[in-house]
Design a protein around this motif. Structure first.
Motif, PDB file in Angstrom:
ATOM      1  N   GLY A  53      -3.383 -10.331   4.799  1.00  0.00           N
ATOM      2  CA  GLY A  53      -3.706  -8.887   5.089  1.00  0.00           C
ATOM      3  C   GLY A  53      -2.684  -7.978   4.449  1.00  0.00           C
ATOM      4  O   GLY A  53      -2.503  -6.968   5.228  1.00  0.00           O
ATOM      5  N   TYR A  94       2.445  -3.934   4.252  1.00  0.00           N
ATOM      6  CA  TYR A  94       2.107  -4.374   5.602  1.00  0.00           C
ATOM      7  C   TYR A  94       1.577  -5.642   5.364  1.00  0.00           C
ATOM      8  O   TYR A  94       0.580  -5.878   4.463  1.00  0.00           O
ATOM      9  N   THR A 145       0.189  -9.369   7.840  1.00  0.00           N
ATOM     10  CA  THR A 145       0.110 -10.017   9.027  1.00  0.00           C
ATOM     11  C   THR A 145       0.746 -11.455   9.020  1.00  0.00           C
ATOM     12  O   THR A 145       0.695 -12.043   8.034  1.00  0.00           O
ATOM     13  N   ILE A 189       3.071  -8.722  12.837  1.00  0.00           N
ATOM     14  CA  ILE A 189       2.990  -7.805  11.931  1.00  0.00           C
ATOM     15  C   ILE A 189       4.225  -7.201  11.185  1.00  0.00           C
ATOM     16  O   ILE A 189       5.091  -6.731  11.873  1.00  0.00           O
ATOM     17  N   PRO A 216      -3.666 -11.909  14.379  1.00  0.00           N
ATOM     18  CA  PRO A 216      -3.968 -10.876  13.423  1.00  0.00           C
ATOM     19  C   PRO A 216      -4.213 -11.398  11.859  1.00  0.00           C
ATOM     20  O   PRO A 216      -3.642 -12.258  11.432  1.00  0.00           O
ATOM     21  N   LEU A 248      -5.936  -6.676   7.558  1.00  0.00           N
ATOM     22  CA  LEU A 248      -5.182  -5.400   7.788  1.00  0.00           C
ATOM     23  C   LEU A 248      -5.556  -4.207   6.893  1.00  0.00           C
ATOM     24  O   LEU A 248      -5.511  -4.581   5.619  1.00  0.00           O
ATOM     25  N   ILE A 282      -3.359   1.866  11.871  1.00  0.00           N
ATOM     26  CA  ILE A 282      -3.425   0.336  11.277  1.00  0.00           C
ATOM     27  C   ILE A 282      -4.504  -0.283  12.187  1.00  0.00           C
ATOM     28  O   ILE A 282      -4.572  -0.338  13.399  1.00  0.00           O
ATOM     29  N   VAL A 336      -6.816  -3.866  12.280  1.00  0.00           N
ATOM     30  CA  VAL A 336      -6.441  -5.143  12.182  1.00  0.00           C
ATOM     31  C   VAL A 336      -7.649  -6.210  12.732  1.00  0.00           C
ATOM     32  O   VAL A 336      -8.303  -5.738  13.899  1.00  0.00           O
ATOM     33  N   ASP A 390      -8.519  -9.222  14.416  1.00  0.00           N
ATOM     34  CA  ASP A 390      -7.775 -10.353  15.126  1.00  0.00           C
ATOM     35  C   ASP A 390      -8.802 -11.220  15.483  1.00  0.00           C
ATOM     36  O   ASP A 390      -9.771 -11.108  16.153  1.00  0.00           O
TER      37      ASP A 390
END
Length: 306
Positions: free
Chosen positions: A44, A54, A56, A63, A82, A85, A93, A95, A97
């Motif tokens: 991600g 960022y 995951t 994260i 997660p 992203l 943010i 995500v 999941d």
């Protein structure tokens, strides 16, 4: 395929610090990594406006934020898996999941808030990746454990009015996805089919005449995360080979030169620099490593949505 493309040299940008590594078996790893001992499994990648990256960490529900200097900060750790992203224009943010559907993460507090947990009271099979259109509509894949043995997974659009539309439900393992420059076609990485599908989007928002855009070969898995560049070219993370660039017509032009058997799962642009996430260890590259390669064409900006 290497012989038809130009190599782009990659160097290590940063890697997950030892203090964050947790070598252990996990419920996610037992199924998705054949029971291997994992100390992380990064996915991600997405940049914010300040240039922070960022990522995951699926099996450990984490994260991370990586500064432009390569310094790591744990944003949150929670009960979830997660995967994809993306960062909204307003800073939120989003995500995908696998356990919990679509969730929101506050980058300042780390608070995780459910956004979309079910479809018609049924759970998703296991959402995987996501992409924002310019108008703010959210496209995402629901992959689960599907494959050629069970080609029943789905691609959705969740629009700004809160409507959820299933675009296709016959995909053997849909993964990364991006819209073309005109936003008339959705490209979907079909991992177990080792291919990228082309979903033309009709005026009413549905998909029609879905076709095969790129057929890849080799590797231990098919296309994973993808990114679009300013010329409409498609960069594809292909686990256990490398990251590839195809032009807007689907012709291979470049590959990231970073050694054999590299398990890269996703990619993200910052200008012309491509950041490649290596999720599993190879002979030369440790798991949890982020590589950097300067591509011939810069990435398409991700912050135009309303």
């Amino acid at each position: 395929m290497y012989g038809m493309t130009k190599p782009v040299r990659a160097t290590e940008f940063t890697r997950l610090p030892e203090k964050f590594r947790k070598p252990s078996r996990t419920a996610w790893g037992d199924t998705n990594a054949v029971g291997q001992l994992l100390d992380s499994f990064l996915e991600g990648p997405s940049f914010d406006r300040a240039g922070n990256l960022y990522v995951t960490d699926i099996p450990f529900g984490r994260i991370f934020r990586i500064s432009p200097a390569g310094e790591w900060t744990l944003v949150t750790e929670y009960d979830g898996w997660p995967n994809g992203l993306k960062i909204h224009k307003d800073g939120r943010i989003f995500v995908t999941d696998y356990k919990r559907g679509i969730v929101l993460v506050d980058p300042d507090t780390g608070k995780v808030t459910p956004l979309l947990e079910t479809r018609g009271s049924e759970s998703f099979k296991g959402v995987n990746d996501l992409f924002f259109a310019a108008n703010g509509d959210l496209y995402f894949t629901d992959q689960g454990q599907t494959g050629l043995h069970d080609p029943t997974c789905r691609v959705y659009r969740y629009d700004t009015a809160g409507r959820l539309t299933m675009l296709v439900n016959t995909v053997p393992s849909p993964n990364g996805l991006v819209l073309n420059k005109a936003e008339t076609v959705l490209y979907v990485g079909v991992t177990r089919g080792n291919a990228v599908w082309r979903l033309p989007l009709m005026e009413d928002g549905t998909a029609s005449k879905v076709g095969l855009f790129i057929q890849m070969s080799g590797g231990h898995a098919g296309p994973d995360g993808m990114a679009l560049d300013e010329e409409g070219g498609l960069v594809i993370a292909h686990p256990s080979t490398t990251a590839w660039r195809f032009d807007a017509l689907g012709r291979p032009t470049h590959h990231v030169d970073c050694g054999d058997d590299i398990f890269c799962t996703n990619v993200a642009f910052s200008g012309a620099d491509l950041y490649v996430v290596v999720s599993r260890r190879s002979e030369k590259i440790a798991a949890g490593t982020i590589l950097k390669a300067t591509m011939p064409v810069a990435g398409k900006t991700m912050f135009s949505h309303a």
